[in-house]
Enzyme design. Structure first.
Site, PDB file in Angstrom:
ATOM      1  N   GLY A 111       0.822  -1.214   0.000  1.00 63.78           N
ATOM      2  CA  GLY A 111       0.000   0.000   0.000  1.00 63.78           C
ATOM      3  C   GLY A 111       0.853   1.259   0.000  1.00 63.78           C
ATOM      4  O   GLY A 111       0.560   2.219  -0.721  1.00 63.78           O
ATOM      5  N   ASN A 138     -14.592   1.572   7.116  1.00 55.20           N
ATOM      6  CA  ASN A 138     -13.347   0.888   6.770  1.00 55.20           C
ATOM      7  C   ASN A 138     -12.219   1.510   7.605  1.00 55.20           C
ATOM      8  O   ASN A 138     -11.398   2.278   7.119  1.00 55.20           O
ATOM      9  CB  ASN A 138     -13.057   0.978   5.267  1.00 55.20           C
ATOM     10  CG  ASN A 138     -11.941   0.065   4.839  1.00 55.20           C
ATOM     11  OD1 ASN A 138     -11.165  -0.427   5.650  1.00 55.20           O
ATOM     12  ND2 ASN A 138     -11.837  -0.152   3.535  1.00 55.20           N
ATOM     13  N   TYR A 145      -4.637   5.866   5.573  1.00 56.33           N
ATOM     14  CA  TYR A 145      -4.609   7.165   4.892  1.00 56.33           C
ATOM     15  C   TYR A 145      -4.228   8.288   5.852  1.00 56.33           C
ATOM     16  O   TYR A 145      -3.461   9.188   5.498  1.00 56.33           O
ATOM     17  CB  TYR A 145      -5.946   7.459   4.213  1.00 56.33           C
ATOM     18  CG  TYR A 145      -6.288   6.447   3.144  1.00 56.33           C
ATOM     19  CD1 TYR A 145      -5.363   6.083   2.172  1.00 56.33           C
ATOM     20  CD2 TYR A 145      -7.530   5.837   3.121  1.00 56.33           C
ATOM     21  CE1 TYR A 145      -5.664   5.139   1.201  1.00 56.33           C
ATOM     22  CE2 TYR A 145      -7.844   4.890   2.140  1.00 56.33           C
ATOM     23  CZ  TYR A 145      -6.907   4.557   1.195  1.00 56.33           C
ATOM     24  OH  TYR A 145      -7.208   3.620   0.238  1.00 56.33           O
TER      25      TYR A 145
END
Length: 174
Positions: A111, A138, A145
């Site tokens: 990621g 989520n 993030y």
């Protein structure tokens, strides 16, 4: 610790079958438990239809990249600029529409490598911000993030069948 070698490769139309397979696999793994079977089947059939994915691959304002390792394709990244963005965030923005990593490759830095590619493309395309939408429930993705420096700036509705779900809009200024 052994560092995993990850190759980032831009997709072309010959990659559409593998793109479809990974899209369906990762979306189901992430969201199947929280949605009805009917909504899931309908969404997967329409969102990841081969003709639709081919059109997305051929859109000059969208960019797809595979993350590949010696053990296979680990995941992919889809970026959008200008009219390809799912929301009008302006010409100075690059959208991270999808960053999907197969479960067998979780917690291996895939990621982060894909996100770095998004930043590199944003700089190359002279964008001043990167943005994305993430489902409010989520929590794992939201934490990822936020750790990358993204900040929640709004929300929008994501339709899963007739179920209106809330996606948070996250932005990062470059």
């Amino acid at each position: 610790m052994i560092r995993l070698e990850i190759l980032i490769r831009r997709l072309n139309s010959q990659d559409v079958q593998e793109l479809q397979t990974i899209s369906i696999e990762t979306f189901k793994e992430t969201f199947e438990a929280d949605n009805s079977e009917e909504h899931m089947v309908d969404y997967l059939r329409t969102a990841y239809d081969l003709d639709k994915l081919t059109a997305e691959l051929n859109n000059r304002d969208s960019y797809f990249y595979f993350a590949e390792t010696k053990d296979g394709t680990a995941g992919y990244l889809k970026l959008n600029k200008l009219d390809a963005q799912s929301e009008d965030m302006g010409s100075d923005a690059l959208e991270v529409e999808r960053i999907y990593v197969r479960s067998a490759f979780h917690r291996q830095g895939i990621g982060k490598v894909l996100m770095k590619k998004a930043y590199d493309v944003a700089v190359e395309k002279e964008k001043s911000k990167v943005w994305l939408g993430v489902w409010e429930h989520n929590h794992k993705a939201r934490a990822f993030y936020e750790a990358q420096g993204f900040v929640k700036t709004g929300e929008h509705v994501f339709m899963m069948g007739d179920d209106a779900q809330t996606d948070y809009i996250y932005e990062k200024t470059l």
